[in-house]
Design an enzyme around this catalytic site. Structure first.
Site, PDB file in Angstrom:
ATOM      1  N   ASP A 118       0.830  -1.203   0.000  1.00 18.55           N
ATOM      2  CA  ASP A 118       0.000   0.000   0.000  1.00 18.55           C
ATOM      3  C   ASP A 118       0.860   1.247   0.000  1.00 18.55           C
ATOM      4  O   ASP A 118       0.663   2.149  -0.801  1.00 18.55           O
ATOM      5  CB  ASP A 118      -0.974  -0.005   1.204  1.00 18.55           C
ATOM      6  CG  ASP A 118      -0.288  -0.264   2.545  1.00 18.55           C
ATOM      7  OD1 ASP A 118       0.935  -0.501   2.580  1.00 18.55           O
ATOM      8  OD2 ASP A 118      -0.989  -0.235   3.579  1.00 18.55           O
ATOM      9  N   ASP A 121       7.071   3.754   3.151  1.00 18.65           N
ATOM     10  CA  ASP A 121       7.276   4.784   4.168  1.00 18.65           C
ATOM     11  C   ASP A 121       8.764   4.793   4.532  1.00 18.65           C
ATOM     12  O   ASP A 121       9.580   5.318   3.781  1.00 18.65           O
ATOM     13  CB  ASP A 121       6.352   4.434   5.346  1.00 18.65           C
ATOM     14  CG  ASP A 121       6.266   5.506   6.400  1.00 18.65           C
ATOM     15  OD1 ASP A 121       6.266   6.687   6.051  1.00 18.65           O
ATOM     16  OD2 ASP A 121       6.187   5.156   7.604  1.00 18.65           O
ATOM     17  N   PHE A 170      -0.067  11.184   7.666  1.00 22.13           N
ATOM     18  CA  PHE A 170      -0.587   9.857   7.973  1.00 22.13           C
ATOM     19  C   PHE A 170      -1.937   9.711   7.280  1.00 22.13           C
ATOM     20  O   PHE A 170      -2.854  10.490   7.523  1.00 22.13           O
ATOM     21  CB  PHE A 170      -0.708   9.625   9.476  1.00 22.13           C
ATOM     22  CG  PHE A 170      -0.907   8.173   9.774  1.00 22.13           C
ATOM     23  CD1 PHE A 170       0.188   7.331   9.891  1.00 22.13           C
ATOM     24  CD2 PHE A 170      -2.180   7.635   9.876  1.00 22.13           C
ATOM     25  CE1 PHE A 170       0.016   5.962  10.113  1.00 22.13           C
ATOM     26  CE2 PHE A 170      -2.365   6.278  10.107  1.00 22.13           C
ATOM     27  CZ  PHE A 170      -1.260   5.442  10.231  1.00 22.13           C
ATOM     28  N   ASP A 177      -4.925   1.561   7.315  1.00 20.48           N
ATOM     29  CA  ASP A 177      -5.633   1.679   8.587  1.00 20.48           C
ATOM     30  C   ASP A 177      -4.932   2.600   9.566  1.00 20.48           C
ATOM     31  O   ASP A 177      -3.751   2.927   9.426  1.00 20.48           O
ATOM     32  CB  ASP A 177      -5.743   0.299   9.244  1.00 20.48           C
ATOM     33  CG  ASP A 177      -4.406  -0.176   9.826  1.00 20.48           C
ATOM     34  OD1 ASP A 177      -3.383  -0.064   9.130  1.00 20.48           O
ATOM     35  OD2 ASP A 177      -4.385  -0.626  10.989  1.00 20.48           O
ATOM     36  N   ARG A 183      -9.993   1.043   7.001  1.00 21.70           N
ATOM     37  CA  ARG A 183      -9.552   0.391   5.763  1.00 21.70           C
ATOM     38  C   ARG A 183     -10.635   0.447   4.695  1.00 21.70           C
ATOM     39  O   ARG A 183     -10.351   0.387   3.506  1.00 21.70           O
ATOM     40  CB  ARG A 183      -9.200  -1.082   6.026  1.00 21.70           C
ATOM     41  CG  ARG A 183      -7.959  -1.287   6.887  1.00 21.70           C
ATOM     42  CD  ARG A 183      -7.483  -2.726   6.771  1.00 21.70           C
ATOM     43  NE  ARG A 183      -6.593  -3.131   7.837  1.00 21.70           N
ATOM     44  CZ  ARG A 183      -5.267  -2.958   7.829  1.00 21.70           C
ATOM     45  NH1 ARG A 183      -4.692  -2.368   6.811  1.00 21.70           N
ATOM     46  NH2 ARG A 183      -4.530  -3.370   8.835  1.00 21.70           N
TER      47      ARG A 183
HETATM   48  P1  IMP Z   1       7.666   1.002   6.224  1.00 18.82           P
HETATM   49  O1  IMP Z   1       8.255  -0.317   6.600  1.00 18.82           O
HETATM   50  O2  IMP Z   1       8.031   2.082   7.214  1.00 18.82           O
HETATM   51  O3  IMP Z   1       7.965   1.433   4.809  1.00 18.82           O
HETATM   52  O4  IMP Z   1       6.148   0.866   6.452  1.00 18.82           O
HETATM   53  C1  IMP Z   1       5.309   0.455   5.530  1.00 18.82           C
HETATM   54  C2  IMP Z   1       4.008   0.059   6.203  1.00 18.82           C
HETATM   55  O5  IMP Z   1       3.642   0.958   7.264  1.00 18.82           O
HETATM   56  C3  IMP Z   1       2.943   0.160   5.176  1.00 18.82           C
HETATM   57  O6  IMP Z   1       2.803  -1.070   4.525  1.00 18.82           O
HETATM   58  C4  IMP Z   1       1.743   0.531   6.006  1.00 18.82           C
HETATM   59  O7  IMP Z   1       1.129  -0.643   6.463  1.00 18.82           O
HETATM   60  C5  IMP Z   1       2.277   1.291   7.200  1.00 18.82           C
HETATM   61  N1  IMP Z   1       2.132   2.751   6.982  1.00 18.82           N
HETATM   62  C6  IMP Z   1       3.098   3.639   6.722  1.00 18.82           C
HETATM   63  N2  IMP Z   1       2.596   4.880   6.584  1.00 18.82           N
HETATM   64  C7  IMP Z   1       1.278   4.761   6.763  1.00 18.82           C
HETATM   65  C8  IMP Z   1       0.178   5.696   6.715  1.00 18.82           C
HETATM   66  O8  IMP Z   1       0.322   6.895   6.462  1.00 18.82           O
HETATM   67  N3  IMP Z   1      -1.045   5.178   6.938  1.00 18.82           N
HETATM   68  C9  IMP Z   1      -1.266   3.860   7.191  1.00 18.82           C
HETATM   69  N4  IMP Z   1      -0.296   2.959   7.222  1.00 18.82           N
HETATM   70  C10 IMP Z   1       0.971   3.403   7.016  1.00 18.82           C
HETATM   71 MG    MG Z   2       1.213  -2.406   5.106  1.00 19.55          MG
END
Ligand code: IMP
Ligand code: MG
Length: 200
Positions: A118, A121, A170, A177, A183
């Site tokens: 999705d 980040d 966010f 979620d 969701r």
């Molecule tokens: P990362 O490992 O920090 O890149 O995180 C990725 C995961 O964090 C994504 O697959 C999302 O499930 C969650 N995530 C990161 N940012 C958001 C946001 O703004 N809203 C909801 N979920 C997020």
């Molecule tokens: Mg995720």
């Protein structure tokens, strides 16, 4: 029980938050119409790039379910679908550890893999998932994310296909979620700041 807004409600509100969500959602970042258009464009690009192959599309649960469902139905190729689930723990300041709670079931050895998430980040989830999948010896792994938040990156990783690049906000909805909620919003919205505590 809360009523899910119908498409016609959203067409009326266009960019404005439907009344039933106004307490929790500050604004609509990406409307249902914009999502539909962009997902269609991504699907066309992927269809062109994979024209002569039979890729395995692997989707990261739970956030990418809506995205995957809409995307693959626009890809007229003989694809196979699978899911992995990863949970990460730790804080923003220490490297998070990613643990897999569901592994891939299809044998991906020698296969073209398209990994979907999705939102990209910090990059840890996608990086670690790709690393794990590589141990299964696929031919190649490409990545596709609906949203990219480059300003939050901790690990140097980019996705091969990106739906929208967004600022450091966010977001919830369209599969994403906050504390397991939101969701089912048909759009991507920005959560009211008073509902949101900063530490994931
Ligand atoms: P990362 O490992 O920090 O890149 O995180 C990725 C995961 O964090 C994504 O697959 C999302 O499930 C969650 N995530 C990161 N940012 C958001 C946001 O703004 N809203 C909801 N979920 C997020
Ligand atoms: Mg995720």
């Amino acid at each position: 029980m809360q009523r899910i807004p119908s498409t016609s409600d959203l067409a009326l509100h266009r960019g404005r938050v439907p009344k039933i969500w106004q307490k929790e959602i500050e604004s609509v970042l990406i409307s249902e119409t914009h999502l539909r258009t962009r997902v269609k464009e991504l699907a066309a690009e992927i269809t062109r790039d994979y024209a002569h192959s039979e890729p395995v599309v692997i989707s990261l649960l739970n956030g990418s379910t809506m995205f995957m469902a809409d995307l693959v139905r626009q890809i007229p190729l003989p694809i196979e679908l699978d899911f992995v689930a990863a949970s990460s723990y730790g804080t923003r300041t220490t490297p998070r550890r990613v643990r897999f709670t569901k592994k891939v079931s299809i044998d991906i050895r020698g296969r073209e893999v398209l990994l979907l998430d999705d939102i990209l980040d910090s990059g840890q989830t996608l990086w670690e998932t790709r690393r794990q999948l590589r141990t299964l010896k696929p031919y190649r792994i490409k990545t596709c994310v609906l949203l990219d938040k480059p300003s939050r990156r901790i690990i140097r990783i980019g996705a091969d296909y990106v739906g929208f690049t967004i600022p450091n906000l966010f977001v919830v909805g369209y599969g994403m979620d906050y504390a397991h909620q939101f969701r089912n919003l048909p759009f991507v919205g920005i959560l009211c700041p008073e509902l949101f505590s900063n530490e994931p």
